[in-house]
Write an enzyme that holds these catalytic residues in place. Structure first.
Site, PDB file in Angstrom:
ATOM      1  N   CYS A  58      10.324 -10.736  -0.734  1.00 17.70           N
ATOM      2  CA  CYS A  58      10.626  -9.396  -0.239  1.00 17.70           C
ATOM      3  C   CYS A  58      11.365  -9.586   1.082  1.00 17.70           C
ATOM      4  O   CYS A  58      12.053 -10.584   1.252  1.00 17.70           O
ATOM      5  CB  CYS A  58       9.368  -8.532  -0.116  1.00 17.70           C
ATOM      6  SG  CYS A  58       8.202  -9.022   1.169  1.00 17.70           S
ATOM      7  N   ARG A  70       4.664  -6.703   0.533  1.00 17.94           N
ATOM      8  CA  ARG A  70       4.852  -6.725  -0.917  1.00 17.94           C
ATOM      9  C   ARG A  70       4.747  -8.109  -1.547  1.00 17.94           C
ATOM     10  O   ARG A  70       3.980  -8.307  -2.491  1.00 17.94           O
ATOM     11  CB  ARG A  70       6.204  -6.104  -1.289  1.00 17.94           C
ATOM     12  CG  ARG A  70       6.289  -4.630  -0.955  1.00 17.94           C
ATOM     13  CD  ARG A  70       7.664  -4.073  -1.193  1.00 17.94           C
ATOM     14  NE  ARG A  70       8.613  -4.596  -0.199  1.00 17.94           N
ATOM     15  CZ  ARG A  70       9.910  -4.355  -0.206  1.00 17.94           C
ATOM     16  NH1 ARG A  70      10.446  -3.631  -1.169  1.00 17.94           N
ATOM     17  NH2 ARG A  70      10.689  -4.839   0.749  1.00 17.94           N
ATOM     18  N   ASP A 116       9.183  -0.506   0.051  1.00 20.32           N
ATOM     19  CA  ASP A 116       8.508  -1.182   1.149  1.00 20.32           C
ATOM     20  C   ASP A 116       7.566  -0.197   1.849  1.00 20.32           C
ATOM     21  O   ASP A 116       8.013   0.819   2.384  1.00 20.32           O
ATOM     22  CB  ASP A 116       9.551  -1.706   2.143  1.00 20.32           C
ATOM     23  CG  ASP A 116       8.963  -2.654   3.167  1.00 20.32           C
ATOM     24  OD1 ASP A 116       7.726  -2.780   3.230  1.00 20.32           O
ATOM     25  OD2 ASP A 116       9.751  -3.265   3.908  1.00 20.32           O
TER      26      ASP A 116
END
Length: 144
Positions: A9, A15, A117
């Site tokens: 990420c 994440r 996000d």
């Protein structure tokens, strides 16, 4: 069987470590090596406190995680590289064109959507993202 899986990420604190921990949880005992990294990693930082709490609430421990930077070497070493967003896939392919055949979207077997996000958002955003990541990780299991 993919023996080395890298999840990517941006910051490597929300994440990708969530996905890393879930893959480790579901694949425990498989011998697979699961790692994560960030395109703009907050190197050395632990998981975001809210992401960590969400994992903990689902019985998964992410406390040992420390963020690290994605590199072309990590991409080459991995058997499979999973990214959270289409733009991440594109960036990774530019970073290591020779690895492009093994770089895919985490949600490939679901709706094929980007996973947003949750950084600096409320707990509800983290809960939602956890559900998306968990569904995407489970979608990969038959192929691993």
């Amino acid at each position: 069987m993919f023996k080395r899986i890298l999840i990517v990420c941006v910051g490597n604190i929300c994440r990708s470590p969530t996905a890393e921990c879930l893959f480790r949880h579901y694949l425990s005992g498989s011998g697979a090596r699961i790692e994560s990294a960030g395109l703009g990693a907050l190197v050395g930082k632990p998981m975001d406190a809210t992401a960590l709490a969400v994992l903990r609430d689902h019985g998964v421990d992410g406390s040992a995680h420390r963020a690290r930077q994605a590199t072309s070497g990590l991409l080459r070493e991995a058997d499979l590289v999973l990214a959270m967003e289409r733009e991440h896939v594109a960036q990774l392919m530019r970073m290591a064109p020779e690895a492009s055949g093994k770089v895919m979207l985490l949600d490939r077997w679901g709706a094929g959507q980007d996973i947003p996000d949750p950084y600096r958002q409320q707990r509800e955003a983290f809960d939602h993202v956890y559900e998306l990541i968990d569904r995407a990780v489970r979608g990969w299991l038959p192929y691993l």
